[in-house]
Motif scaffolding. Sequence first.
Motif, PDB file in Angstrom:
ATOM      1  N   GLY A  24       0.763  -1.240   0.000  1.00  0.00           N
ATOM      2  CA  GLY A  24       0.000   0.000   0.000  1.00  0.00           C
ATOM      3  C   GLY A  24       0.791   1.287   0.000  1.00  0.00           C
ATOM      4  N   ASN A  25       2.076   1.247   0.368  1.00  0.00           N
ATOM      5  CA  ASN A  25       2.852   2.491   0.370  1.00  0.00           C
ATOM      6  C   ASN A  25       2.963   3.053  -1.051  1.00  0.00           C
ATOM      7  OD1 ASN A  25       3.650   3.162   3.064  1.00  0.00           O
ATOM      8  ND2 ASN A  25       4.959   1.338   3.050  1.00  0.00           N
ATOM      9  N   PRO A  26       2.814   4.363  -1.229  1.00  0.00           N
ATOM     10  CA  PRO A  26       2.750   4.935  -2.581  1.00  0.00           C
ATOM     11  C   PRO A  26       3.929   4.581  -3.476  1.00  0.00           C
ATOM     12  CG  PRO A  26       2.105   6.573  -0.963  1.00  0.00           C
ATOM     13  CD  PRO A  26       2.596   5.393  -0.195  1.00  0.00           C
ATOM     14  N   ILE A  27       5.159   4.659  -2.976  1.00  0.00           N
ATOM     15  CA  ILE A  27       6.307   4.391  -3.845  1.00  0.00           C
ATOM     16  C   ILE A  27       6.467   2.892  -4.078  1.00  0.00           C
ATOM     17  CG2 ILE A  27       8.774   4.782  -4.207  1.00  0.00           C
ATOM     18  CD1 ILE A  27       6.885   7.234  -4.411  1.00  0.00           C
ATOM     19  N   ALA A  28       6.009   2.071  -3.136  1.00  0.00           N
ATOM     20  CA  ALA A  28       5.959   0.629  -3.400  1.00  0.00           C
ATOM     21  C   ALA A  28       4.973   0.337  -4.526  1.00  0.00           C
ATOM     22  CB  ALA A  28       5.567  -0.126  -2.138  1.00  0.00           C
ATOM     23  N   VAL A  29       3.871   1.073  -4.577  1.00  0.00           N
ATOM     24  CA  VAL A  29       2.920   0.940  -5.677  1.00  0.00           C
ATOM     25  C   VAL A  29       3.562   1.386  -6.983  1.00  0.00           C
ATOM     26  CG1 VAL A  29       0.740   1.811  -6.616  1.00  0.00           C
ATOM     27  CG2 VAL A  29       0.887   1.138  -4.211  1.00  0.00           C
ATOM     28  N   ALA A  30       4.290   2.509  -6.930  1.00  0.00           N
ATOM     29  CA  ALA A  30       4.955   3.006  -8.142  1.00  0.00           C
ATOM     30  C   ALA A  30       5.975   2.000  -8.653  1.00  0.00           C
ATOM     31  CB  ALA A  30       5.618   4.353  -7.863  1.00  0.00           C
ATOM     32  N   VAL A  31       6.755   1.398  -7.754  1.00  0.00           N
ATOM     33  CA  VAL A  31       7.730   0.377  -8.152  1.00  0.00           C
ATOM     34  C   VAL A  31       7.014  -0.850  -8.713  1.00  0.00           C
ATOM     35  CG1 VAL A  31       9.429  -1.280  -7.262  1.00  0.00           C
ATOM     36  CG2 VAL A  31       9.569   1.135  -6.609  1.00  0.00           C
ATOM     37  N   GLY A  32       5.947  -1.282  -8.041  1.00  0.00           N
ATOM     38  CA  GLY A  32       5.206  -2.438  -8.527  1.00  0.00           C
ATOM     39  C   GLY A  32       4.614  -2.215  -9.897  1.00  0.00           C
ATOM     40  N   VAL A  85      23.677   8.915 -12.747  1.00  0.00           N
ATOM     41  CA  VAL A  85      22.389   9.168 -12.107  1.00  0.00           C
ATOM     42  C   VAL A  85      22.650   9.797 -10.745  1.00  0.00           C
ATOM     43  CG1 VAL A  85      20.305   8.147 -11.153  1.00  0.00           C
ATOM     44  CG2 VAL A  85      21.229   7.289 -13.298  1.00  0.00           C
ATOM     45  N   ARG A  86      22.055  10.963 -10.540  1.00  0.00           N
ATOM     46  CA  ARG A  86      22.142  11.639  -9.247  1.00  0.00           C
ATOM     47  C   ARG A  86      20.920  11.253  -8.427  1.00  0.00           C
ATOM     48  NH1 ARG A  86      23.838  15.664 -13.021  1.00  0.00           N
ATOM     49  NH2 ARG A  86      26.084  16.002 -12.838  1.00  0.00           N
ATOM     50  N   MET A  87      21.166  10.589  -7.324  1.00  0.00           N
ATOM     51  CA  MET A  87      20.078  10.046  -6.524  1.00  0.00           C
ATOM     52  C   MET A  87      19.201  11.167  -5.964  1.00  0.00           C
ATOM     53  SD  MET A  87      20.162   7.510  -3.208  1.00  0.00           S
ATOM     54  CE  MET A  87      21.612   6.686  -3.834  1.00  0.00           C
ATOM     55  N   THR A  88      17.898  11.018  -6.111  1.00  0.00           N
ATOM     56  CA  THR A  88      16.960  11.973  -5.545  1.00  0.00           C
ATOM     57  C   THR A  88      17.009  11.878  -4.022  1.00  0.00           C
ATOM     58  OG1 THR A  88      15.538  11.625  -7.465  1.00  0.00           O
ATOM     59  CG2 THR A  88      14.559  12.737  -5.569  1.00  0.00           C
ATOM     60  N   PRO A  89      17.145  13.009  -3.316  1.00  0.00           N
ATOM     61  CA  PRO A  89      17.278  12.950  -1.854  1.00  0.00           C
ATOM     62  C   PRO A  89      15.958  12.611  -1.157  1.00  0.00           C
ATOM     63  CG  PRO A  89      17.240  15.233  -2.608  1.00  0.00           C
ATOM     64  CD  PRO A  89      17.285  14.379  -3.840  1.00  0.00           C
ATOM     65  N   ALA A  90      16.097  12.157   0.093  1.00  0.00           N
ATOM     66  CA  ALA A  90      14.974  11.948   1.016  1.00  0.00           C
ATOM     67  C   ALA A  90      13.965  10.927   0.505  1.00  0.00           C
ATOM     68  CB  ALA A  90      14.275  13.271   1.319  1.00  0.00           C
ATOM     69  N   GLN A  91      14.447   9.843  -0.118  1.00  0.00           N
ATOM     70  CA  GLN A  91      13.531   8.832  -0.619  1.00  0.00           C
ATOM     71  C   GLN A  91      13.071   7.897   0.498  1.00  0.00           C
ATOM     72  OE1 GLN A  91      14.505   6.908  -4.426  1.00  0.00           O
ATOM     73  NE2 GLN A  91      16.239   8.311  -4.616  1.00  0.00           N
ATOM     74  N   ALA A  92      11.803   7.541   0.455  1.00  0.00           N
ATOM     75  CA  ALA A  92      11.222   6.541   1.353  1.00  0.00           C
ATOM     76  C   ALA A  92       9.947   6.036   0.711  1.00  0.00           C
ATOM     77  CB  ALA A  92      10.934   7.143   2.730  1.00  0.00           C
ATOM     78  N   ALA A  93       9.500   4.858   1.142  1.00  0.00           N
ATOM     79  CA  ALA A  93       8.351   4.232   0.498  1.00  0.00           C
ATOM     80  C   ALA A  93       7.080   5.056   0.642  1.00  0.00           C
ATOM     81  CB  ALA A  93       8.129   2.837   1.073  1.00  0.00           C
TER      82      ALA A  93
END
Length: 398
Positions: free
Chosen positions: A295-303, A356-364
């Motif tokens: 259900g986490n938004p970025i987990a959905v985006a990855v899925g 690739v420059r990693m986007t800061p402050a990433q979390a699920a």
Amino acid sequence: MISYPDALALLLGEADALESERVDIDAVSGRFLASDIVSPHALPGFDNAAMDGFAVRAPGEAIAAGSTYLVGAMHAAGDDTDDYPDAEACEIATGARMPARFDTVVPVERAERQGDRVRFVADERRGQNVRRAGSDIDAGTVALTAMRRVDPAAIMLLAALGIAQVDVVRRPRVAIINTGSELNPGGPLPLAGIHDSNGPFLASSLARWGVEATGRTRVADHGDAFYLAVRDALAAHADLIVTTGAVSAGRFDFVPAALASLGARELFHKVAIRPGKPLLAACFDRGPLVVALPGNPIAVAVGYRFFVAPVLRAMAGLAPEQPRRARLDVAPSTREGLQYFGLGEFAHDEGGHPIVRMTPAQAAYRILPYTQANVWWSAVEGRVDSVDTWPLDPTDAS
């Protein structure tokens, strides 16, 4: 847990290419061609003037400056007169068919007209400013290849060739089911409520594939509501069901049991990735595939990006997407045995090499970094020297 490559292989092994259907050109935008389009005729279909001016018969390889001609006719685009046997020159419009035996067009800007005579002020080359028949495409040649997405450029070509209908891959029928008693539409929220972002995200993402949406349902955290939503998707003959939430191992994670009670065969549950580890995939005999996302938004985006999108590619008959390689600017925090998917900005370093420059402050749970990135990257166990990268939107790779 199963690895990402093995999980994807299992999933794609159940994703069959869909059948084709004939569609009018006005409704074909965004669809995938089921077969090659062969040009029924040449384009242009006849020699024609590339600009306004005067059509003449050149006496040799060049026309000398100061030459004069008697203008015997005016020839406009669409005129079907094919011959002016008594004319030395013919005033002609852009796109007009070249009359018989005329082979050169002198632009009006380099001509001086007095009455019925015209004088050319510069040397001119024989054959100039004439668009030759077939110079764009010859009859019988492949104009567009199978599995191409029909974009505005393709529609322009199809229309120019007079093709009114084409065979395209049938649109996949997709159902979306979002679970969560806390989910609410836009507007005021109850004390423990949150706005549903996964449903609109998936609907928007799937729309870019041109899917046929069989429904988007939001259900509370109990298995009966989910059971009924899946049963409705089955009745609507969905090819794919995408769900979010209730897929882990807690008290309210009822998705695996509900799918099993409906007769779904589990392909895998839990993948060695982050975010999105609890992801589940299942299939129904002679029925749809199910991709159940956390259900986490970025987990959905990855899925969506790395499981749902590859399934849609396979259903369209497209070859698997190939990533680009690049260097990651900093080492991600990874754990052994997990494949990490992250967000970044694709660029080139001072030496011109991809980075690739990693986007800061990433979390699920954090959505803002997703809006600040332009690529996905994948790293295993902290490797940064060479990582896979993909366009943020999978339809950009099709």
